[in-house]
Enzyme design. Structure first.
Site, PDB file in Angstrom:
ATOM      1  N   SER A  32     -12.866  61.623  32.686  1.00 41.12           N
ATOM      2  CA  SER A  32     -11.377  62.251  33.111  1.00 41.12           C
ATOM      3  C   SER A  32     -10.490  62.323  31.757  1.00 41.12           C
ATOM      4  O   SER A  32     -10.989  61.575  30.809  1.00 41.12           O
ATOM      5  CB  SER A  32     -11.145  60.987  33.842  1.00 41.12           C
ATOM      6  N   ASP A  33      -9.319  63.074  32.111  1.00 38.28           N
ATOM      7  CA  ASP A  33      -8.354  62.951  31.177  1.00 38.28           C
ATOM      8  C   ASP A  33      -7.601  61.591  30.931  1.00 38.28           C
ATOM      9  O   ASP A  33      -8.009  60.775  31.984  1.00 38.28           O
ATOM     10  CB  ASP A  33      -7.376  64.180  31.348  1.00 38.28           C
ATOM     11  N   CYS A  34      -7.350  61.203  29.883  1.00 35.13           N
ATOM     12  CA  CYS A  34      -6.964  59.737  29.596  1.00 35.13           C
ATOM     13  C   CYS A  34      -5.864  59.344  30.620  1.00 35.13           C
ATOM     14  O   CYS A  34      -4.736  59.750  30.862  1.00 35.13           O
ATOM     15  CB  CYS A  34      -6.506  59.463  28.339  1.00 35.13           C
ATOM     16  N   CYS A  44     -12.222  66.667  33.363  1.00 37.21           N
ATOM     17  CA  CYS A  44     -11.219  67.052  34.309  1.00 37.21           C
ATOM     18  C   CYS A  44      -9.863  66.710  34.101  1.00 37.21           C
ATOM     19  O   CYS A  44      -9.430  65.850  33.187  1.00 37.21           O
ATOM     20  CB  CYS A  44     -11.775  66.403  35.549  1.00 37.21           C
ATOM     21  N   SER A  65      -6.153  59.537  33.746  1.00 32.32           N
ATOM     22  CA  SER A  65      -5.883  60.408  35.226  1.00 32.32           C
ATOM     23  C   SER A  65      -6.359  59.834  36.364  1.00 32.32           C
ATOM     24  O   SER A  65      -5.949  60.040  37.517  1.00 32.32           O
ATOM     25  CB  SER A  65      -6.403  61.907  34.759  1.00 32.32           C
TER      26      SER A  65
END
Length: 803
Positions: free
Chosen positions: A320-322, A287, A324
């Site tokens: 998750s994107d890093c 995401c 986020s």
């Protein structure tokens, strides 16, 4: 003092094997003839072992030689994975569980479980961007394929899958050597909606059908699912969803709220992700940072739990994107407390946090009653199941599938040749007048090679790349065909000065042909860096025009860039004979460019995105995610599907050195769609009145596929590859795209010969359209197929009431 060499031969158990070859390793230690004590000699050997094993591979979990884990049920490979997963989770304390919710998952020494770094990247080759992969020792490099936007231009699904298989071979080899993980957060399948997006280069382009096909093909190659759902490596499709703005005009991805209609979400932004899950069977979805309609994607249960896992049936984990999750709390201020942020994301369906946030705040969320330990257990079930499918709890991998892969399986001649073939297939010939290409080795003996990218190496591999096996720059490639005169003309692609124009102009006057290698690099377009303009930077245009005016032979403009550029000036300048777009062509880019310039390879690439004039981007905000044109507010729409204004070069455009004709050999003119047995006659009457059938109300399995037989003839004098592009236009009044790509095939045709291509299209998938409520419907009536630019076919769709 007399010195005597002592040869010490060392061998290591497999779990302490250094990442460099040690089969014949010898150490010469000079000692005196004086007798060395056994204790000192033993200490010396221990010291040498420690030095060698500093770069060694740590033991794998469930190593059968480890008495600690031998009897544990989660280590028993003959048990079903679900049983093993639940056994492992049942043995963990809450503190141990929360430390497994993050990318740098902590080990559990009491269970013989080592720590694991989830974050590795393999966008177009094994990358060193993520901390999970490290080059060095026996693995100094890996094959670096062309950037994704270039590979997408091949329109060749079998090539995309083959690249994925090679990348996963090299990834497995590096894993076996202790240099990489097995979970790769690739590919990027976001729609390349706006030409200014710095990360557009990472994507397969602007079209949902093309992006979906690329996504499924590359994922299938990477994962190479075998033996009852086991994985070679685990891919992750990112960034879900409506993520295509990084940093533009003061708006950044960490604060951006993407306002998207249900219609655009369903028929554009989510299409590649759905294909990843349902067709590619991807093991993970990531995401994004941004919000969608006011809610962070990583905390949106409708997007994650209901759609990805519920409707699409993801068999894997959501990451998750890093940072986020931290961004959601710290920058977006979406929740009042960090514990609420942790609870919201996990309950929404997030399983893994790239970042420390969940490890820090999840236990507190449980203590405050915001989250249940069972929610954490479910997240761990999803992540550990993927690890089990990868064999990460099956012990030492040497005896397992892919366990024999090692340094000799990385950067092999076959892998590097595939990188060259991918670069060949991705090059797009945009202009060629009056057939100035290919160049002749007999007539064009001296070539002026000019431009800031003329001798490019690292620039050719774009972003999210690793350490390439080696590079062939455009200058080096051309030098294999002719004598070269090299002048950069500019200091870097920014080209802020014209002080070096003189030598470049002089070189063009002394050459039989001039090749200008211009464009962009990661200082102009990159992650966290969007463009404000689609013009060439600095004085590049001026350099091109002045060199072309001075050139005594044909002038060829080669554009090395990910996103499109407005080169209308070159398109209309009679002094510029030909234009090539090469994207970022990978480690073998220079060889591929030269092969095309001199006709050793016939270009066959097609543009995977529209090239707009600068006037277009000057009138439209990057922050407006609407796809459809809206004349009432002066909004022109986006991509070839909805924008109908002037372009520099259209989507799907690309020339060849030969000529192809297409003819339709077979296609049905009438097709009836079967309805669900649950529908009543009144339902059917309503459907016919609305002139559209809801896909959920059809029996798609009983509706026959649409079979097209297309003959492709090469009427020229050179062998070449041709891409058949099939578009469809629905009946009028459906508020759908006027023209939508529904299928494509690549075919190689020898000069003077013909090939028949059979394409199967499914009505429910390829001819349905999305209404304003996000509901997919099949329009009843006359559908028009456009096969290339010159061939049309009418198909009438009606309802089969024989139920």
């Amino acid at each position: 003092m007399n010195l005597k060499p002592l040869n010490i031969h060392l061998s290591f158990p497999p779990f302490l094997t250094p990442s460099f070859p040690i089969n014949t390793l010898k150490f010469n230690y000079v000692i005196t003839k004086q007798k060395m004590s056994h204790n000192k000699f033993f200490l010396l050997l221990v010291l040498l072992c420690l030095i060698l094993s500093a770069d060694a591979r740590i033991p794998f979990s469930c190593d059968p030689r480890n008495g600690l884990t031998r009897a544990l049920r989660f280590c028993k490979v003959n048990l079903p994975i679900r049983v093993r997963v639940q056994d492992l989770i049942g043995r963990l304390t809450l503190q141990e569980k929360v430390r497994l919710l993050v990318n740098n998952a902590a080990g559990v020494p009491r269970l013989g479980i080592q720590g694991y770094e989830w974050w590795s990247e393999a966008l177009h080759g094994v990358s060193n961007v993520g901390p999970g992969t490290k080059f060095g020792g026996a693995f100094p490099s890996a094959t670096s394929f062309p950037q994704v936007i270039t590979t997408a231009a091949s329109f060749n699904a079998s090539l995309w899958q083959a690249i994925g298989q090679v990348v996963s071979n090299e990834a497995r080899a590096m894993y076996n050597g202790g240099k990489a993980g097995l979970t790769y957060w690739s590919p990027n399948v976001n729609i390349f909606r706006d030409p200014r997006w710095g990360r557009g280069q990472e994507t397969p382009g602007e079209d949902p059908t093309l992006s979906a096909k690329y996504a499924a093909s590359y994922v299938r190659g990477l994962q190479s699912i075998y033996n009852r759902n086991r994985l070679k490596v685990a891919a992750s499709c990112k960034h879900y969803t409506a993520y295509d703005l990084d940093n533009w005009n003061g708006i950044d991805r960490f604060h951006f709220n993407a306002r998207v209609t249900k219609q655009d979400l369903e028929d554009t932004y989510n299409v590649p992700f759905k294909a990843c899950v349902q067709e590619g069977q991807v093991a993970s979805v990531m995401c994004s940072y941004n919000q969608v309609n006011g809610k962070p994607t990583c905390a949106d249960a409708d997007l994650l739990r209901n759609t990805i896992r519920g409707q699409w049936r993801l068999n894997g984990y959501i990451v998750s994107d890093c940072d986020s999750v931290g961004v959601m709390y710290d920058s977006q201020h979406y929740t009042r407390t960090p514990e609420e942020a942790a609870a919201d994301t996990i309950k929404a369906g997030l399983d893994l946090d790239c970042g420390p946030f969940l490890a820090v705040h999840t236990e507190g969320a449980i203590r405050k009653g915001l989250l249940k330990e069972s929610d954490v257990n479910q997240a761990l079930t999803n992540t550990i199941t993927v690890q089990m499918r990868l064999g990460m709890f099956d012990g030492e991998p040497a005896a397992l599938p892919f366990g024999k892969l090692g340094p000799r399986d990385v950067c092999t001649p076959a892998h590097q040749n595939l990188a060259l073939q991918a670069a060949h297939q991705g090059i797009v010939l945009l202009q060629n007048r009056p057939r100035s290409l290919p160049l002749s080795r007999a007539r064009h003996r001296t070539i002026a090679v000019i431009g800031p990218n003329a001798d490019a190496t690292v620039t050719m591999i774009g972003n999210y790349a690793g350490v390439a096996c080696g590079y062939t720059s455009p200058l080096q490639g051309i030098s294999r065909y002719a004598r070269t005169i090299h002048e950069a003309g500019c200091i870097g692609v920014a080209c802020n000065s014209n002080q070096q124009f003189g030598p470049a102009i002089a070189a063009a006057t002394h050459a039989d042909a001039t090749v200008l290698v211009m464009g962009l690099d990661q200082s102009i377009e990159a992650e966290a860096l969007d463009r404000k303009s689609v013009l060439l930077p600095g004085h590049q245009q001026d350099l091109i025009l002045r060199v072309a005016m001075a050139s005594r032979g044909p002038t060829i403009l080669v554009l090395m860039c990910g996103g499109p550029v407005d080169v209308s000036f070159a398109k209309h300048d009679p002094q510029i004979s030909a234009i090539l777009w090469v994207g970022y062509p990978g480690q073998a880019g220079g060889t591929a460019i030269a092969d095309v310039l001199f006709g050793a390879t016939n270009p066959g690439g097609k543009l995977p995105m529209t090239w707009y004039p600068q006037d277009y981007v000057s009138k439209i905000s990057m922050a407006d995610l609407a796809m459809r044109a809206n004349p009432s507010r002066g909004y022109p729409g986006r991509t070839y599907r909805f924008y109908k204004g002037p372009v520099v070069f259209p989507f799907g455009f690309g020339l060849s050195y030969t000529r192809f004709t297409q003819s339709l050999a077979h296609a049905p003119t009438m097709l009836k769609v079967s309805l669900s047995n649950q529908l009543t006659n009144s339902n059917i009457t309503t459907l016919k009145t609305n002139n559209a059938i809801r896909v959920l109300h059809t029996n798609c399995d009983s509706t026959p596929s649409l079979s097209l037989h297309i003959d492709v003839t090469n009427t020229g004098e050179m062998d070449g590859s041709h891409t058949i592009l099939v578009f469809s236009t629905p009946p009028h009044g459906t508020h759908s795209p006027e023209k939508q790509l529904i299928g494509f095939e690549k075919v190689h045709v020898l000069a003077g010969s013909q090939q028949r291509v059979r394409m199967k299209l499914h009505v429910c998938k390829h001819l349905s359209r999305v209404d304003e409520f996000g509901i997919k419907r099949i329009p009843i009536g006359e559908h028009t197929f456009h096969i290339g630019d010159d061939l049309k076919h009418q198909l009438s769709i009606d309802i089969d009431q024989g139920i």
